[in-house]
Design a protein around this motif. Sequence first.
Motif, PDB file in Angstrom:
ATOM      1  N   HIS A  92     -13.213 -33.004  41.713  1.00 32.90           N
ATOM      2  CA  HIS A  92     -14.175 -32.085  42.316  1.00 32.90           C
ATOM      3  C   HIS A  92     -15.466 -32.868  42.506  1.00 32.90           C
ATOM      4  O   HIS A  92     -15.534 -34.053  42.152  1.00 32.90           O
ATOM      5  N   ASP A  96     -20.984 -35.660  37.994  1.00 33.62           N
ATOM      6  CA  ASP A  96     -20.392 -36.567  37.003  1.00 33.62           C
ATOM      7  C   ASP A  96     -19.014 -37.077  37.429  1.00 33.62           C
ATOM      8  O   ASP A  96     -18.370 -37.810  36.688  1.00 33.62           O
ATOM      9  N   HIS A  97     -18.571 -36.714  38.634  1.00 31.88           N
ATOM     10  CA  HIS A  97     -17.248 -37.147  39.104  1.00 31.88           C
ATOM     11  C   HIS A  97     -17.316 -37.988  40.379  1.00 31.88           C
ATOM     12  O   HIS A  97     -16.391 -38.730  40.665  1.00 31.88           O
ATOM     13  N   GLN A 179     -10.640 -32.309  35.445  1.00 38.68           N
ATOM     14  CA  GLN A 179     -11.264 -31.301  34.583  1.00 38.68           C
ATOM     15  C   GLN A 179     -10.566 -29.952  34.753  1.00 38.68           C
ATOM     16  O   GLN A 179     -11.203 -28.901  34.653  1.00 38.68           O
ATOM     17  N   HIS A 227     -12.659 -35.786  30.730  1.00 35.68           N
ATOM     18  CA  HIS A 227     -13.687 -35.748  29.681  1.00 35.68           C
ATOM     19  C   HIS A 227     -13.097 -35.807  28.279  1.00 35.68           C
ATOM     20  O   HIS A 227     -13.767 -35.424  27.318  1.00 35.68           O
TER      21      HIS A 227
HETATM   22 ZN    ZN Z   1     -17.163 -32.934  34.679  1.00 36.36          ZN
END
Ligand code: ZN
Length: 235
Positions: A92, A96-97, A179, A227
């Motif tokens: 997504h 952070d990706h 995630q 994560h």
């Molecule tokens: Zn994330």
Amino acid sequence: MIRGARIDEVRRLLLGTFVRPPEETGTGQPRLEAVYGYLVRHPRGLLLLDTGLGEGDDETEAWYRPRRVPLQQALDGQGVSLADLDVVVNCHLHFDHCGGNPLLAGTPVVCQRRELETARRGDYTFEHLVDPPGATYELFDGEAELWPGVHVVPTPGHVAGHQSVVVRCEDGSVVLAGQSHDTASAWSADALAASATALGHGGPLPEAPVWMTRLLAFDPRRVVFAHDAAVWEPT
Ligand SMILES: [Zn+2]
């Protein structure tokens, strides 16, 4: 299936860490969280799932206190350069990706169409990460076989446009869940819930996301996460 490919050859890259503040952990304590990408070697080329933590605004930097591993540095350990990557998949488009996407002008980026539409509407991720110069998207509406033996499968929940990747190796399938779940334990609970009826349990029962059935149909030998360093394996 990818001829000659083995599950152990799908490599995890540590792309950074951040501190989730107590306001978000529910425990009263901050929690250190890692950000992982995954590198897949395929006869068609090199595939990377997720590109790490992007530069945020001052407020976000202060809130999450991220420490980044530059994407090239993370790839160095695999003897790979940014220019060697043939395709990037983002599970997504939260910051952070997709943080390394601006480094990959011209490299196709695979995501779900609805995810890109959500990101482009704003107030979702940092704009400089969504359409950096040279960004080239390859969009899917639902499940697709991206390369022979490499499937993208929608896994909405964390966000509506989330997707996971299934890599079918000679020794079994590995699910790069992204995630879809924050932890391997959360996946484990849903995988068990999805089999509750088959195990002979009557209702009421916990409900697993409907797409768990689709992912489990690949009979994964290993499931890995964006994560969590913990890994799920079947009994
Ligand atoms: Zn994330």
